[in-house]
Design a protein around this motif. Structure first.
Motif, short mmCIF file in Angstrom:
data_model
loop_
_atom_site.label_atom_id
_atom_site.label_comp_id
_atom_site.label_asym_id
_atom_site.label_seq_id
_atom_site.Cartn_x
_atom_site.Cartn_y
_atom_site.Cartn_z
N THR A 187 0.85 -1.18 0.00
CA THR A 187 0.00 0.00 0.00
C THR A 187 0.89 1.23 0.00
O THR A 187 1.63 1.48 0.96
CB THR A 187 -0.93 0.02 1.22
OG1 THR A 187 -1.69 -1.20 1.25
CG2 THR A 187 -1.89 1.20 1.14
N ILE A 188 0.83 1.99 -1.10
CA ILE A 188 1.62 3.22 -1.23
C ILE A 188 0.71 4.37 -0.79
O ILE A 188 -0.22 4.76 -1.51
CB ILE A 188 2.08 3.44 -2.68
CG1 ILE A 188 2.65 2.14 -3.27
CG2 ILE A 188 3.08 4.58 -2.74
CD1 ILE A 188 3.82 1.58 -2.52
N LEU A 189 0.97 4.91 0.39
CA LEU A 189 0.09 5.93 0.95
C LEU A 189 0.34 7.29 0.31
O LEU A 189 1.47 7.61 -0.08
CB LEU A 189 0.27 6.02 2.46
CG LEU A 189 -0.19 4.78 3.23
CD1 LEU A 189 0.24 4.86 4.68
CD2 LEU A 189 -1.69 4.62 3.14
N ASP A 190 -0.71 8.06 0.19
CA ASP A 190 -0.62 9.43 -0.32
C ASP A 190 -0.50 10.34 0.89
O ASP A 190 -1.49 10.62 1.58
CB ASP A 190 -1.86 9.75 -1.14
CG ASP A 190 -1.82 11.16 -1.71
OD1 ASP A 190 -0.70 11.62 -2.01
OD2 ASP A 190 -2.87 11.79 -1.83
N THR A 191 0.72 10.80 1.17
CA THR A 191 0.99 11.54 2.40
C THR A 191 1.13 13.03 2.10
O THR A 191 0.78 13.50 1.02
CB THR A 191 2.27 11.02 3.06
OG1 THR A 191 3.38 11.22 2.18
CG2 THR A 191 2.15 9.53 3.33
N THR A 192 1.63 13.77 3.08
CA THR A 192 1.81 15.21 2.89
C THR A 192 2.89 15.46 1.85
O THR A 192 3.64 14.56 1.47
CB THR A 192 2.21 15.86 4.21
OG1 THR A 192 3.36 15.18 4.74
CG2 THR A 192 1.09 15.79 5.22
N ALA A 193 2.97 16.71 1.39
CA ALA A 193 3.90 17.06 0.32
C ALA A 193 5.32 16.61 0.63
O ALA A 193 5.89 16.98 1.65
CB ALA A 193 3.88 18.57 0.09
#
Length: 746
Positions: free
Chosen positions: A475-481
């Motif tokens: 699972t490749i998480l979409d994190t902060t910039a």
């Protein structure tokens, strides 16, 4: 008798059918009214709309310690967009400038506000809290962001009794908050607990305190709920009883007090529900009838759902009614047999029973009553907590036996403090506040102890109840910039091996990473891998290690001069975390689960131990390659030009992969065309942050991928990306949109 029973059964069936049909019709009408928001279609096409609105403030909440942003609910009456006016009667969430105070924002006042109208933010990762879903259940259709105090213009407001009452409630709220924490300025955590318990103000409460109440199964104690309204009603009842008021008179005094308290707490749904339920229960005394809790619950449910059918789908509504119904039904079933064990033999003459035995029996009976109620409440709440929060808290049965009486004591002393201060007895109020300091400290310590009991709470994924087919899941998480976090799981039968690559910063860990781990029922982690010394990648690692105690922590062998990294290392050392250094040619693999199946292996491709020092932490980033069932996943993290050239020059034959997972180098080019040619990926999963500019994917690089027929999963559009490696196929699915990719094994 049989015809009468059949007639009654038929009547009940018809009544239930009519009730269900009426609810369905009301709910359909309510949903349709939400869909008729005049700018819904425009919000779907645009990220934001610059509008001017007129309306009424329904609620306000000051900024919390995390984002320091004042929020509220605003009922829009008119919207102006590009010199065109739209009439509306819809609620929006109001986001005010951080420096704004709530003094001028009295509930019920009318304003003209200019700002940016935006669609409600959807979660971008699995397990992440969906504020959009919650707000929709509260009939909120959009966000209205106000950027400047000059964009806030008060309008003439009607000075009716409701507005006067709302203004009075807001002033009472501020006075009570100040009174309860007077003399406790040096104990911010205790002050935060008292404000949360008495007023529902959780904005200044650290998340760690909320966690211990949640994990001990006593979150209803920490936040304003039906328990608090019930305790307040009981305290008022006892005071009026001492004044020798008749029951109907006492009920008529208490009922408006409960609704005023709900208004003081910000008209929170939980407080309003409890006020309605308690008022209907007490209303029976007004008709000289003995109230019945199940009848009162049914009547309260009908009143609430007639007003707002969305409440039926709120976890708070479901928990409130199911827990109280469970207490009413199951408590007597537990009390009777247990009480028989505690009471003396009824055939024994009273004069032969010692005083000690009588006192012991009395204490035991009270303890049995408390335990029976706690067990009955847990039976009612456990299924819903599991369904909504993937959590089981068996420790709550014992915890609430102690914590509920402590909560009662805190609220009772808080009531005495308020009464003393309102009578001008400030010194006595301070004494009560200091007593509450001790009680709140005891409450927090007890809750922490219960939360930390082994097996006291654990997370269970709904999907874990069915057997897994062998596969690797990434699972490749979409994190902060610019941040990063990936979860690697190998499922085989009932066993799961897990690694985590980076945790993101502190906010990312608490808001994104931890909810995912809880949703997947991962109560322990086999290994935490820190790719490089970037605060946006490892800022949450100290909290991760403290809470999940991974079996091992891995990092690069190269020195890191980042001040934040050194600070993080000090935190790790305090937690006795064991570190392992990874360098080229190292490999991580779990113990073989089944020799007939491939064991997933995580190979280290970069850096070598003799790699020269670099100015940027990104140039020391670990490059990892996962081998699973014949598929290869290459994790580049934030590696850039220098790392890619080293890989091409030294191990070109080892970097071939099916998928590249990459971030963006902070100041250097990455994704060289020759590197892509050598790796020959089918898919690239890449972050694409709009800020800072270096974190954005260049247009020319997208064209290179297109020319090479490489599928791009752009995380600014896809959100999190789920990769599953099966023996016979590779599957990739985005979380936010419908992008997917499937490749059969050769």
């Amino acid at each position: 008798m049989i015809p009468i029973l059949r007639f009654r059964a038929r009547s009940i069936g018809l009544l239930l059918l009519f009730t269900f049909s009426a609810f369905a019709a009301l709910h359909t009408i309510q949903l349709q009214s939400l869909r008729l928001f005049p700018l819904s279609a425009s919000l779907e096409k645009h990220d934001a709309l610059s509008v001017t609105t007129k309306g009424t403030l329904l609620s306000i909440k000051p900024g919390n310690t995390k984002d320091n942003q004042t929020t509220g609910v605003f009922r829009v009456e008119q919207i102006s967009l590009k010199h065109k006016n739209y009439l509306a009667s819809h609620r929006v969430r109001l986001l005010l400038p951080a420096q704004e105070t709530t003094d001028q924002f009295a509930i019920g006042r009318r304003f003209e506000l200019s700002g940016s109208l935006r669609a409600l933010t959807l979660p971008r990762n699995p397990g992440q809290f969906s504020i959009a879903k919650t707000l929709n259940r509260r009939n909120v259709v959009a966000d209205l962001v106000v950027f400047s105090p000059q964009d806030i213009r008060p309008l003439p407001s009607p000075s009716g009794p409701l507005n006067i009452l709302a203004s009075s409630a807001e002033k009472s709220r501020q006075w009570i908050a100040s009174t309860l924490t007077n003399g406790l300025q040096n104990s911010p955590n205790v002050s935060a607990i008292l404000r949360a318990m008495a007023l529902g103000s959780r904005e200044e409460t650290p998340s760690t305190i909320e966690d211990v109440f949640r994990q001990s199964g006593s979150m209803h104690i920490f936040a304003v709920s039906g328990l608090h309204v019930g305790i307040l009603a009981f305290i008022l009842w006892q005071i009026l009883k001492l004044l020798r008021l008749r029951r109907p008179t006492a009920a008529l005094i208490i009922i408006p007090c409960l609704f005023y308290y709900a208004l003081i707490t910000g008209w929170r749904p939980s407080a309003v529900r409890a006020a309605i339920m308690t008022s209907i229960f007490l209303g029976g005394f007004g008709f000289y009838r003995q109230p019945r809790i199940l009848n009162s619950l049914g009547a309260a449910a009908l009143v609430i759902l007639l007003y707002d059918t969305q409440q039926l789908f709120m976890p708070g509504f479901q928990l409130s009614f199911l827990v109280l119904a469970s207490i009413a039904v199951f408590t007597p079933l537990f009390q009777r047999p247990l009480t028989k064990l505690a009471t003396p033999d009824p055939f024994l003459p009273p004069n032969l029973i010692s005083k000690t035995r009588r006192n012991t029996s009395a204490v035991a009976e009270k303890a049995i009553d408390v335990f029976s109620v706690s067990l009955a409440a847990w039976i009612g709440s456990a299924p819903l907590i599991f369904w909504h929060f993937n959590m089981i808290t068996p420790v709550a049965i014992l915890a609430n036996c102690l914590l509920v009486p402590l909560a009662f004591a805190v609220l009772a002393v808080a009531t005495l403090s308020i009464l003393s201060a309102s009578s001008g007895l400030t010194a006595l109020s301070l004494i009560f506040n200091n007593t509450n300091w001790l009680l709140a400290k005891t409450l927090l310590a007890a809750s922490t102890a219960f939360a930390n009991l082994p097996g006291g709470h654990f997370y269970i994924d709904h999907s874990s109840l069915t057997p897994h087919t062998p596969h690797c899941r990434i699972t490749i998480l979409d994190t902060t910039a610019g941040g990063g976090a990936q979860l690697l799981e190998h499922h085989h039968s009932s066993q799961t091996v897990t690694w985590v690559i980076d945790t993101g910063d502190t906010d990312t860990y608490f808001d994104i990473v931890r909810p995912l781990l809880q949703q997947r029922s991962l109560n322990r982690i086999d290994g935490l891998i820190l790719s490089h010394g970037d605060a946006r990648h490892l800022g949450g690692a100290p909290d991760f290690i403290r809470e999940l105690a991974p079996l091992a922590v891995y990092e690069s062998p190269l020195p890191n001069t980042s001040p934040f990294y050194r600070k993080a290392l000090e935190s790790f050392q305090k937690q006795d975390a064991t570190f392992n250094h990874l360098a080229t040619s190292d490999a991580l693999a779990p113990p073989p689960i089944d020799t007939s199946q491939d064991t997933p292996t995580l190979r280290v491709l970069f850096p070598p131990t003799d790699y020269p020092p670099a100015a940027h932490a990104d140039d020391h980033s670990l490059v990892l390659q996962l081998h699973c069932y014949g598929w290869r996943i290459l994790f580049m993290n934030d590696a850039g030009f220098a790392t890619e050239k080293w890989l091409l020059d030294n191990i070109p034959n080892e970097i071939s992969s099916d998928v590249i997972v990459k971030g963006r180098h902070a100041s250097d080019y990455s994704g060289l065309p020759e590197f892509l040619t050598t790796v020959e990926p089918l898919v690239v999963v890449s972050t694409n942050a709009s800020f800072p500019p270096d974190e954005k994917i260049p247009d020319e690089w997208m064209k290179i991928l297109s020319d090479k027929n490489i599928t791009l999963f752009d995380q600014s559009k896809t959100g999190a990306v789920d990769i599953q490696c099966h023996p016979d196929k590779l599957q990739i699915q985005s979380f936010l949109n419908s992008q997917s990719f499937t490749q059969q094994a050769p």
